[in-house]
Design a protein around this motif. Structure first.
Motif, short mmCIF file in Angstrom:
data_model
loop_
_atom_site.label_atom_id
_atom_site.label_comp_id
_atom_site.label_asym_id
_atom_site.label_seq_id
_atom_site.Cartn_x
_atom_site.Cartn_y
_atom_site.Cartn_z
N GLY A 14 0.82 -1.21 0.00
CA GLY A 14 0.00 0.00 0.00
C GLY A 14 0.85 1.25 0.00
O GLY A 14 2.06 1.21 -0.16
N GLY A 15 0.19 2.36 0.21
CA GLY A 15 0.87 3.65 0.26
C GLY A 15 1.49 3.89 1.63
O GLY A 15 1.56 2.98 2.47
N ASN A 16 1.92 5.12 1.86
CA ASN A 16 2.59 5.47 3.12
C ASN A 16 1.62 5.77 4.25
O ASN A 16 2.04 5.99 5.38
N GLU A 17 0.34 5.81 3.94
CA GLU A 17 -0.67 6.13 4.95
C GLU A 17 -1.94 5.36 4.64
O GLU A 17 -2.32 5.19 3.49
N VAL A 18 -2.61 4.89 5.69
CA VAL A 18 -3.85 4.12 5.55
C VAL A 18 -4.86 4.72 6.51
O VAL A 18 -4.51 5.09 7.63
N LYS A 19 -6.09 4.80 6.06
CA LYS A 19 -7.15 5.30 6.93
C LYS A 19 -7.95 4.10 7.44
O LYS A 19 -8.46 3.31 6.65
N VAL A 20 -8.01 3.97 8.76
CA VAL A 20 -8.80 2.91 9.39
C VAL A 20 -9.83 3.63 10.26
O VAL A 20 -9.47 4.26 11.25
N GLY A 21 -11.09 3.53 9.85
CA GLY A 21 -12.11 4.34 10.51
C GLY A 21 -11.78 5.79 10.27
O GLY A 21 -11.66 6.22 9.13
N LYS A 22 -11.57 6.56 11.33
CA LYS A 22 -11.20 7.97 11.18
C LYS A 22 -9.72 8.21 11.43
O LYS A 22 -9.23 9.31 11.30
N ALA A 23 -8.99 7.15 11.82
CA ALA A 23 -7.56 7.29 12.15
C ALA A 23 -6.71 7.08 10.90
O ALA A 23 -7.00 6.23 10.07
N ARG A 24 -5.62 7.84 10.80
CA ARG A 24 -4.64 7.65 9.72
C ARG A 24 -3.43 6.97 10.34
O ARG A 24 -2.87 7.46 11.32
N LEU A 25 -3.04 5.84 9.74
CA LEU A 25 -1.96 5.03 10.30
C LEU A 25 -0.87 4.80 9.27
O LEU A 25 -1.13 4.76 8.07
N THR A 26 0.36 4.58 9.77
CA THR A 26 1.46 4.20 8.89
C THR A 26 1.38 2.69 8.65
O THR A 26 0.71 1.97 9.40
N PRO A 27 2.08 2.18 7.63
CA PRO A 27 2.11 0.73 7.42
C PRO A 27 2.58 -0.03 8.66
O PRO A 27 2.02 -1.08 9.00
N ASN A 28 3.62 0.49 9.34
CA ASN A 28 4.12 -0.20 10.54
C ASN A 28 3.06 -0.24 11.64
O ASN A 28 2.92 -1.24 12.34
N GLN A 29 2.30 0.85 11.80
CA GLN A 29 1.24 0.86 12.81
C GLN A 29 0.14 -0.15 12.47
O GLN A 29 -0.35 -0.86 13.34
N VAL A 30 -0.24 -0.21 11.20
CA VAL A 30 -1.26 -1.17 10.77
C VAL A 30 -0.78 -2.59 11.06
O VAL A 30 -1.50 -3.40 11.64
N ALA A 31 0.45 -2.91 10.64
CA ALA A 31 0.99 -4.27 10.82
C ALA A 31 1.10 -4.62 12.30
O ALA A 31 0.76 -5.74 12.71
N TRP A 32 1.57 -3.68 13.11
CA TRP A 32 1.71 -3.95 14.54
C TRP A 32 0.34 -4.26 15.16
O TRP A 32 0.15 -5.25 15.83
#
Length: 198
Positions: A133-151
């Protein structure tokens, strides 16, 4: 490598593609998708519109998105979803006289959960899990980095401090550490140094 094919007394030499340079198409997620027809919806009915939306969702996480989009705009591709843009989207860009440099910003796809984002935007590769994916992901209303999503998708505890990768493989989001792990490693390193000095 060139291959000659014999058929009914005629021969044909296949093009030599073994030494072809890689390009954006090699990294495109649609190449390995089980339903490539999804990128070519056949109308405006509900099923076709759902296929287009799903194709755009996959495109949003594709590492080849911008190169694919540029190619489709420059070559005036008139059918299918390319680089996250439908034929309608590309037509509207051309009609408004917008160049590829003044395109609207890429929309960030919103996922309902980190598990959904992780499953959609990663690919297992041996010991590694690669982020597509890109450098930022939106989960609900939060914007997360790939590392945050994976963690968050793979660990049972909240990270402490920033999350870093421990891996030299580009895009790997499996081998991660946070402040707790870094402090534990530092304590182990110090204890080992003290024992060897004694």
């Amino acid at each position: 490598m060139s291959t000659t094919i014999f058929k009914a007394g005629k021969s044909h030499t296949a093009p030599n593609t073994a030494d072809r340079a890689t390009d954006w198409r090699d990294a495109a997620l649609c190449r390995s998708h089980p339903d490539p027809e999804m990128w070519f919806p056949k109308g405006t009915d509900a099923v076709s519109m759902a296929n287009e939306a799903e194709a755009k969702r996959v495109c949003a996480g594709c590492p080849a998105l911008m190169a694919c989009r540029e190619w489709a705009i420059e070559s005036r591709e008139d059918s299918g979803v390319w680089g996250g843009l439908s034929e309608r989207d590309r037509y509207n860009l051309r009609r408004r006289g917008r160049s590829r440099n003044t395109e609207p910003a890429i929309r960030i796809v919103t996922f309902p959960s980190v598990k959904d984002a992780y499953e959609a935007l990663t690919q297992k590769d041996g010991r590694h899990v690669l982020w597509n994916g890109g450098n930022e992901v939106k989960v609900g209303k939060a914007r997360l980095t790939p590392n945050q999503v994976a963690w968050q998708a793979t660990r049972r505890r909240t990270p402490v401090g920033r999350i870093f990768t421990d891996c030299e493989t580009d895009g790997c989001v499996r081998h991660l550490n946070d402040q707790v792990i870094r402090q534990a490693r530092e304590a182990t390193r110090r204890a080992t140094t003290e024992r060897s000095a004694a």
